[in-house]
Enzyme design. Structure first.
Site, PDB file in Angstrom:
ATOM      1  N   ASP A 287      42.664  32.271  54.351  1.00  0.00           N
ATOM      2  CA  ASP A 287      42.873  31.390  55.492  1.00  0.00           C
ATOM      3  C   ASP A 287      44.040  31.862  56.359  1.00  0.00           C
ATOM      4  OD1 ASP A 287      41.987  28.657  56.451  1.00  0.00           O
ATOM      5  OD2 ASP A 287      44.127  28.254  56.214  1.00  0.00           O
TER       6      ASP A 287
ATOM      7  N   GLU B 282      40.914  35.665  57.444  1.00  0.00           N
ATOM      8  CA  GLU B 282      40.593  34.960  58.684  1.00  0.00           C
ATOM      9  C   GLU B 282      41.669  35.350  59.684  1.00  0.00           C
ATOM     10  OE1 GLU B 282      40.156  30.519  60.608  1.00  0.00           O
ATOM     11  OE2 GLU B 282      41.642  30.963  59.086  1.00  0.00           O
TER      12      GLU B 282
HETATM   13  C1  GLC Z   1      41.683  27.801  59.038  1.00  0.00           C
HETATM   14  C2  GLC Z   1      40.565  26.989  58.460  1.00  0.00           C
HETATM   15  C3  GLC Z   1      40.527  25.659  59.124  1.00  0.00           C
HETATM   16  C4  GLC Z   1      41.845  24.981  58.833  1.00  0.00           C
HETATM   17  C5  GLC Z   1      43.029  25.835  59.223  1.00  0.00           C
HETATM   18  C6  GLC Z   1      44.275  25.337  58.572  1.00  0.00           C
HETATM   19  O1  GLC Z   1      41.509  28.054  60.387  1.00  0.00           O
HETATM   20  O2  GLC Z   1      39.361  27.697  58.586  1.00  0.00           O
HETATM   21  O3  GLC Z   1      39.459  24.888  58.691  1.00  0.00           O
HETATM   22  O4  GLC Z   1      41.896  23.772  59.521  1.00  0.00           O
HETATM   23  O5  GLC Z   1      42.885  27.164  58.796  1.00  0.00           O
HETATM   24  O6  GLC Z   1      44.224  25.578  57.202  1.00  0.00           O
END
Ligand code: GLC
Ligand code: CA
Length: 591
Positions: free
Chosen positions: A234, A288
């Site tokens: 994440d 991500e």
């Molecule tokens: C990432 C996740 C999202 C979340 C954010 C904070 O973007 O995919 O769902 O709200 O991180 O953890």
């Protein structure tokens, strides 16, 4: 002279101490073959997938009960969105205890049963590593906020902020939060501000503290030792904060993620994580990559750097809208979308690896966003995007329900939503009077993350077979009687059966994994036509991105070869250079 026995012993010892000869790695088209490059990944948002006990919340036994469905679909890696103990300020992306299962989702025994079921079916599981921040209910933060001298104080990022002459307090800098408002909250107990890029209940960890990093590596080992095969990480480029954290400039305020991401120590932390943990397992890692440009991608995934295997770059999925704050769906054109994939193909080399995706739990549904979800076009346009995702360069990631062509939900009022991002933005934009409710709600209905989070549509029974109760945590899309897995199971022309055929084709066609990519018509406004070539095998993919029938002539006298798959079962055109394509039709040829 050495006695013979000693010589013999020395000789044997020398043999034993030789490193086992590494098998010469057979490159495929210059790429090192890896299981995760050949995988098709399927993301499960556990809250929405399948409820086993009627409480309206999807859970781990629910997922276990659907493993045969996933096996039959043909996917081989499951990415599970967070399943850890959490107060759910952000649906599990706020972790209270990294070694416990969220009680709504079940128990550790349920997790073990799920993992065993996955392995039994020759699939793998990757889990969500959320370590930029924790929940404010995590014991580290509970300790940290309790006093300035607590041993956990430096697990988080605390600053005194500014105090005006009249005693008014203001935050240390102008950082905005992804979820509206300031990224700093003043904590009365110690009278200092803590940083939270996301919700107030999601304080950011201080990665500069080696003890934090040790804790993270330790929890990673805990899950890897259980048998998971890696992590989706994440917002991983956010873990290293900008040096000195000065105010963002007006220019930077246009895109805060780019200013927050890829801080000065990111590479150092990722290499350490790789050395300490990832390199010791046969795992995969996909970051991500919020705020990360294509040009920066190589610096995270180049295999000579020993950091991550892959990242999610948002250029395609966020085309026409921003990656920050309450966005609108703007205009975009097919040449712009193709230019993104073309740029990936030329920028990323043989030491890098890409991902392909147009959906996840943070984005609206593919067919409603990029295609045409009207009843006449939905099936074809959903199939077109499955075709594209499963034949472009990179490991494909599907999100639950894509394989059914699930659509956006008809959101009307703010009460229809669950997502903290929407609720906070509503307060910040509408309740403050900056924007009218009508404008805000119209934009959110198209882009809200909740579009992806409505329950999976299993069958035409009440609540789409998601739950036996009658209170799903988020409403089921009213179109579930027309769009559901059971219905599609028995329809040979369904999105589900087409996706299965595509995954099967990909599974025995290495060209779709390791082959070169060529865009045959980058400027064409309606047609995406490209080839994937591996050695003497070439495949041609042609997709009609429009709701009208189109005739398309391949460039340079090229002829389409043998038709392998079309989303329109009656298509038969082959060995010809002019193709007459139905609306949203997609075809795959072997040349
Ligand atoms: C990432 C996740 C999202 C979340 C954010 C904070 O973007 O995919 O769902 O709200 O991180 O953890
Ligand atoms: Ca449940």
């Amino acid at each position: 002279m050495f006695p013979r026995r000693l010589l013999h012993t020395l000789f044997v010892a020398a043999l034993l101490s030789l490193p086992a000869a590494a098998p010469a790695q057979q490159l495929v088209n210059g790429y090192e073959p890896k299981w995760w490059k050949e995988a098709v990944v399927y993301q499960i948002y556990p809250r929405s997938f399948k409820d086993s006990n009627g409480d309206g919340i999807g859970d781990l036994p629910g997922i276990t009960s659907k493993l045969d469905y996933l096996r039959k679909l043909g996917v081989n890696v499951i990415w599970l969105s967070p399943h850890f103990d959490s107060p759910n300020a952000d649906n599990g992306y706020d972790i209270r205890d990294y070694r416990k299962v969220m009680k709504e989702f079940g128990t550790m025994a349920d997790f073990d049963a799920l993992l065993a079921g996955i392995k039994k079916r020759h699939m793998r599981l990757i889990i969500d590593l959320v370590v930029n921040h924790t929940s404010d209910e995590n014991k580290w933060f509970v300790e940290s906020r309790s006093s300035k001298t607590n041993p956990y104080r430096d697990f988080y990022i605390w600053r005194p902020g500014h105090t005006a002459a009249d005693g008014t307090r203001t935050p240390p800098n102008n950082y905005p939060s992804y979820f509206s408002g300031s990224a700093w909250t003043l904590d009365p107990k110690t009278n200092e501000y803590y940083l939270h890029y996301f919700a107030v209940k999601q304080p950011d960890l201080n990665w500069e503290n080696p003890k934090v990093r040790e804790e993270v590596y330790s929890l990673m080992r805990f899950w890897l030792d259980k048998g998971v095969s890696g992590f989706r990480m994440d917002v991983i480029p956010l873990i290293s904060k900008p040096t000195g954290m000065p105010d963002l400039t007006p220019e930077q305020l246009k895109s805060p993620p780019n200013a927050y991401a890829n801080g000065p120590h990111l590479a150092e932390y990722l290499r350490e994580m790789n050395r300490e943990v990832l390199s010791k397992y046969d795992d995969m890692s996909v970051g991500e990559a919020t705020g990360t440009t294509l040009a920066q991608t190589g610096s995270l995934v180049d295999d000579r750097r020993h950091e991550l295997n892959m990242i999610f770059n948002f250029d395609a999925i966020k085309i026409g809208r921003s990656d920050f704050g309450p966005s609108q769906l703007g205009a975009w054109s097919l040449p712009e979308l193709k230019a993104i994939y073309d740029a990936h193909a030329t920028t990323l080399g043989k030491h890098d690896w890409d991902t392909v995706f147009l959906s996840n739990h943070d984005n609206p549904r593919i067919v409603s966003t990029f295609g045409d979800d009207s009843p006449a076009m939905r099936v074809s346009s959903a199939k077109l995007f499955e075709t594209m995702i499963l034949t472009l360069r990179g490991t494909p990631f599907l999100f639950e329900g894509d394989e059914l062509g699930m659509t956006n939900y008809p959101f009307r009022k703010i009460e229809d939503y669950d997502d903290i991002a929407v609720k906070n933005a509503y307060k910040a934009e509408v309740e403050s009077g900056k924007m009218s409710a009508a404008v805000f709600l119209a934009a959110q209905a198209r882009v809200s993350r909740d579009n992806a989070r409505t329950p999976m549509q299993w069958d035409s029974s009440p609540e789409a077979g998601f739950t036996t109760g009658n209170h799903p945590w988020l409403a089921v899309n009213p179109n579930y009687k027309q769009i559901n897995a059971a219905e599609q199971e028995s329809d040979p022309a369904s999105v589900l059966n087409y996706t299965r055929a595509l995954i099967r084709l990909r599974a025995h066609t290495q060209a779709f994994v390791y082959g070169d990519y060529e865009d045959l018509a980058p400027q064409d406004a309606h047609i995406y036509a490209y080839t994937r070539t591996l050695g003497d095998e070439t495949y041609l993919v042609v997709e009609n991105f429009s709701s009208s029938a189109t005739s398309y002539t391949l460039p340079g006298g090229l002829k389409a070869g043998t038709l392998l798959l079309s989303d329109i079962p009656s298509s038969h055109e082959a060995n010809t250079s002019t193709l007459n394509l139905s609306p949203w039709e997609s075809r795959i040829y072997r040349q």
